[in-house]
Design a protein around this motif. Structure first.
Motif, short mmCIF file in Angstrom:
data_model
loop_
_atom_site.label_atom_id
_atom_site.label_comp_id
_atom_site.label_asym_id
_atom_site.label_seq_id
_atom_site.Cartn_x
_atom_site.Cartn_y
_atom_site.Cartn_z
N SER A 181 0.84 -1.20 0.00
CA SER A 181 0.00 0.00 0.00
C SER A 181 0.87 1.25 0.00
O SER A 181 1.97 1.26 0.52
CB SER A 181 -0.88 0.03 1.25
OG SER A 181 -1.54 1.28 1.36
N LEU A 182 0.35 2.30 -0.60
CA LEU A 182 0.97 3.61 -0.42
C LEU A 182 0.70 4.06 1.00
O LEU A 182 -0.30 3.67 1.60
CB LEU A 182 0.36 4.61 -1.39
CG LEU A 182 0.73 4.45 -2.86
CD1 LEU A 182 -0.11 5.39 -3.72
CD2 LEU A 182 2.23 4.75 -3.06
N ALA A 183 1.58 4.88 1.53
CA ALA A 183 1.36 5.48 2.85
C ALA A 183 1.66 6.98 2.73
O ALA A 183 1.69 7.51 1.62
CB ALA A 183 2.25 4.80 3.89
N GLY A 184 1.90 7.64 3.86
CA GLY A 184 2.30 9.04 3.83
C GLY A 184 1.27 9.97 3.21
O GLY A 184 0.10 9.66 3.12
N SER A 185 1.79 11.13 2.76
CA SER A 185 0.90 12.18 2.24
C SER A 185 0.15 11.73 0.99
O SER A 185 -0.94 12.23 0.71
CB SER A 185 1.72 13.44 1.95
OG SER A 185 2.87 13.10 1.20
N LEU A 186 0.72 10.79 0.23
CA LEU A 186 0.02 10.30 -0.96
C LEU A 186 -1.27 9.60 -0.58
O LEU A 186 -2.29 9.76 -1.23
CB LEU A 186 0.91 9.30 -1.72
CG LEU A 186 1.84 9.86 -2.78
CD1 LEU A 186 2.73 8.76 -3.30
CD2 LEU A 186 1.06 10.49 -3.93
N ARG A 187 -1.21 8.79 0.47
CA ARG A 187 -2.42 8.07 0.88
C ARG A 187 -3.45 9.03 1.46
O ARG A 187 -4.65 8.76 1.42
CB ARG A 187 -2.06 6.98 1.89
CG ARG A 187 -3.24 6.12 2.29
CD ARG A 187 -2.81 4.74 2.77
NE ARG A 187 -3.95 3.94 3.20
CZ ARG A 187 -4.27 3.74 4.47
NH1 ARG A 187 -3.52 4.25 5.46
NH2 ARG A 187 -5.32 3.01 4.77
N THR A 257 1.21 6.41 7.51
CA THR A 257 0.27 7.25 6.76
C THR A 257 0.22 8.64 7.37
O THR A 257 0.00 9.62 6.66
CB THR A 257 -1.14 6.60 6.74
OG1 THR A 257 -1.06 5.38 6.01
CG2 THR A 257 -2.16 7.50 6.07
N GLY A 258 0.46 8.73 8.68
CA GLY A 258 0.45 10.04 9.31
C GLY A 258 -0.96 10.61 9.35
O GLY A 258 -1.93 9.87 9.31
N ARG A 313 -6.93 12.50 8.31
CA ARG A 313 -5.92 12.42 9.38
C ARG A 313 -4.94 13.58 9.35
O ARG A 313 -3.77 13.45 9.02
CB ARG A 313 -5.16 11.08 9.26
CG ARG A 313 -6.09 9.87 9.35
CD ARG A 313 -5.30 8.58 9.26
NE ARG A 313 -6.17 7.44 8.98
CZ ARG A 313 -5.73 6.24 8.64
NH1 ARG A 313 -4.41 6.01 8.57
NH2 ARG A 313 -6.57 5.26 8.38
N GLU A 314 -5.46 14.76 9.65
CA GLU A 314 -4.62 15.96 9.64
C GLU A 314 -4.70 16.71 10.96
O GLU A 314 -4.25 17.85 11.04
CB GLU A 314 -5.05 16.90 8.50
CG GLU A 314 -4.92 16.32 7.10
CD GLU A 314 -3.46 16.19 6.62
OE1 GLU A 314 -2.56 16.71 7.32
OE2 GLU A 314 -3.25 15.57 5.57
N ASP A 315 -5.27 16.09 11.97
CA ASP A 315 -5.53 16.77 13.24
C ASP A 315 -6.33 18.05 13.02
O ASP A 315 -5.94 19.13 13.46
CB ASP A 315 -4.22 17.08 13.99
CG ASP A 315 -4.48 17.58 15.41
OD1 ASP A 315 -5.60 17.32 15.92
OD2 ASP A 315 -3.61 18.23 15.99
#
Ligand code: DGT
Ligand code: CA
Ligand code: ZN
Length: 574
Positions: A181-187, A257-258, A313-315
């Motif tokens: 799976s992609l993670a981080g900002s791309l996901r 994913t952050g 998921r950006e708070d």
């Protein structure tokens, strides 16, 4: 990535022709071809010349140049042009906002031939006073250089995502790969991306890592190990691949994913519950026992929360909303019933009306709006009042022919620099849908630009403001406008705002779109399609909408025809 290379070559030819002051229509032809090639769904090298010519916008001449590039890896005409034009001049022109005229003056009068020299000269105020260069121009150049530097650190989502998806698809074919799976900002579908983060599980990590570092696009291997490898692709884009254990895949995916801010919130919550959360799993503080990690759902459940979609998921309140059980039910691509911003050959699109309507129908859409440019946009072949009325007739005829589908007759009317609309009211009043947008005079004062948008929003005929802030990611900042006033006016008039899904625009952005929703302003997600392939851009718009917490009910083009018509026929109060 051959399509990208050809597009790049065509854009360079266009730049060079522009410096030479050649025919603007020829220049535009190259740019348009570049754009169409870039958004093709298949590799152009696999096409015969006949097939290429069937791609709207590409004639015999350009097809020949594509063949030439495929066979020889170069285009003679481009090589010639490069010899005629100094590379220094082209480099200066890569600064956003520096056109050929300005570049030429700077190059010839000051002998400046690279961006570093240009920045120094601009800081010292040596540019102002040159023919056609004012203090404002100098400020704009410095801003352009800033943007260029920023662009090198973060690239537009629309450029990175297709590349990342290709890499993931390829790694999926490695036999030992289980999950990937992609993670981080791309996901999270953030609009700009620093690097590509990928996560996988495998029965044979070494095999995966070998496949990864040996990909053809890899220019440099920074790190290669059984659990983590990092490579650099062309243009400095870094890709990290991590291979983790099956029973911590969910925890790792959640962690990587952050965003970082979201993760901090999650961790604090876990601690309060006597739990520890990291990329390996969720653990009980008391005895260290692992209670979750295999899936993300499990991880969120372990800390007493429902699953939170990555886009949230950006708070920005999502953890609190999850606690209360009031997370939005986000819009999905399948909710979209039509596209309300589509161009045809009448202006600068690539297809006839019937052709593009049938294509949209084949996608499962129930309707589209044909919205070609108005005459003020000469370079895009904008329509006169008479041409609009001709188009209306053709659309009526086609609507009688195509069953279970509706073409709304519309226009994308240009908002002139004085705030007036580029077509008379009597024409606008005959259309089903009028969208209005700004295409010139971006550098007016805040007051002037705001006034233009406000008067378009107030017009009794304008139903939607297209790409409301005018940004082009990495190329042009949003207009300096008073968004508070604009949102307020849109609310008062029930004028819809567009989320333009064209990947370099994504305009409105997630923040403004969320504000608009909270104020009760209607929103649409539109692709601004100029060629059928670009209908695929809808997903980018949908994900901006998801980042903006939008639900299906907040968006007009999720409605069926009847309900949409009610909106289109409603009169403004003012
Ligand atoms: P980017 O790469 O700037 O476009 O944005 P991200 O979110 O992909 O950031 P990146 O690549 O630095 O890190 C990927 C994810 O890994 C990030 O979203 C959350 C997690 N992460 C990275 N560093 C930290 C950290 O110091 N603390 C926590 N809690 N999480 C981190
Ligand atoms: Ca990242
Ligand atoms: Zn448009």
């Amino acid at each position: 990535m051959l399509n990208q290379d050809i597009a790049k070559a065509f854009n360079e030819i266009a730049d060079l022709l522009e410096i030479k002051g050649e025919n603007p229509f020829r220049i535009r032809a190259y740019r348009r071809a570049a754009q169409n090639i870039e958004s093709l769904g298949r590799d152009i090298a696999d096409m015969s010349e006949d097939e290429m010519i069937r791609i709207p916008g590409i004639g015999k001449d350009l097809a020949g140049k594509i063949r030439e590039f495929v066979e020889k890896g170069r285009i003679e005409r481009l090589e010639e042009l490069r010899k005629e034009v100094s590379p220094g001049l082209t480099e200066i022109m890569t600064v956003p906002g520096v056109g050929p005229k300005t570049a030429k003056v700077i190059f010839e009068e000051l002998g400046i031939s690279n961006i570093e020299e240009l920045e120094v000269a601009a800081r010292q105020g040596r540019l102002q006073g040159l023919p056609g260069i004012k203090r404002k121009t100098e400020e704009n150049i410095l801003r352009g250089i800033e943007m260029l530097k920023r662009g090198r650190e973060r690239q537009p989502l629309g450029k990175v995502l297709p590349l990342a998806e290709e890499i993931v698809a390829r790694l999926k074919r490695v036999r030992s790969v289980r999950k990937i799976s992609l993670a981080g900002s791309l996901r999270r579908w953030k609009d700009t991306i620093k690097d590509i983060d990928i996560l996988a599980t495998s029965t044979n990590p070494t095999e995966v890592m070998n496949a990864f570092v040996n990909m053809p696009e890899v220019e440099e291997v920074l790190l290669k190990g059984p659990t983590k490898s990092s490579v650099v692709l062309g243009e400095g884009l870094q890709v990290d691949l991590r291979v983790v254990e099956e029973d911590s895949f969910g925890a790792a995916l959640q962690y990587f994913t952050g965003s970082k801010a979201h993760n901090i919130k999650i961790r604090e919550r876990a601690v309060k519950m006597g739990l520890k959360i990291n990329e390996y799993g969720v653990f009980r503080e008391s005895d260290g026992k692992k209670i979750a990690g295999r899936t993300e759902e499990e991880v969120y459940q372990a800390i007493g929360l429902p699953y939170i979609p990555p886009e949230l998921r950006e708070d920005r309140g999502e953890v609190e909303a999850a606690e209360k059980g009031v997370l939005p039910e986000l819009v999905e691509i399948g909710d979209i019933k039509g596209d309300l911003h589509v161009h045809t050959r009448y202006s600068d699109g690539s297809h006839g009306i019937e052709e593009i309507a049938l294509f949209a129908k084949s996608l499962g859409y129930r309707y589209i709006a044909i919205t070609d440019h108005s005459k003020g946009l000469g370079v895009a072949g904008g329509l006169t009042a008479e041409q609009v009325m001709e188009q209306v007739k053709e659309i009526q005829a086609i609507n009688r022919k195509i069953k279970n589908f509706r073409i709304f007759m519309g226009v994308e009317v240009d908002i002139r620099s004085d705030g007036s609309l580029d077509l008379p009211d009597e024409v606008l009043s005959k259309l089903d849908i009028v969208i209005a947008s700004i295409h010139s005079g971006f550098r007016q004062s805040v007051g002037q630009l705001t006034m233009r948008l406000l008067s378009a929003i107030k017009s009794p005929y304008v139903k939607i403001i297209a790409h409301p802030t005018g940004r082009l990611i990495g190329e042009r900042d949003p207009y300096e406008v008073d968004m508070v006033q604009i949102l307020q006016m849109a609310k008062e008039n029930s004028t819809a705002l567009e989320i333009n899904a064209y990947p370099l625009r994504l305009d409105l952005n997630d923040r403004y779109a969320r504000e608009a929703k909270e104020m009760g302003i209607p929103l649409v997600i539109s692709t601004d399609t100029h060629i059928t392939e670009q209908f695929r851009f809808m997903r980018y718009g949908v994900h901006v909408a998801r980042r903006a917490w939008l639900e299906s009910k907040d968006i007009l083009n999720t409605k069926d025809i009847k309900e949409l018509e009610r909106f289109l026929k409603s009169r403004k109060k003012t």
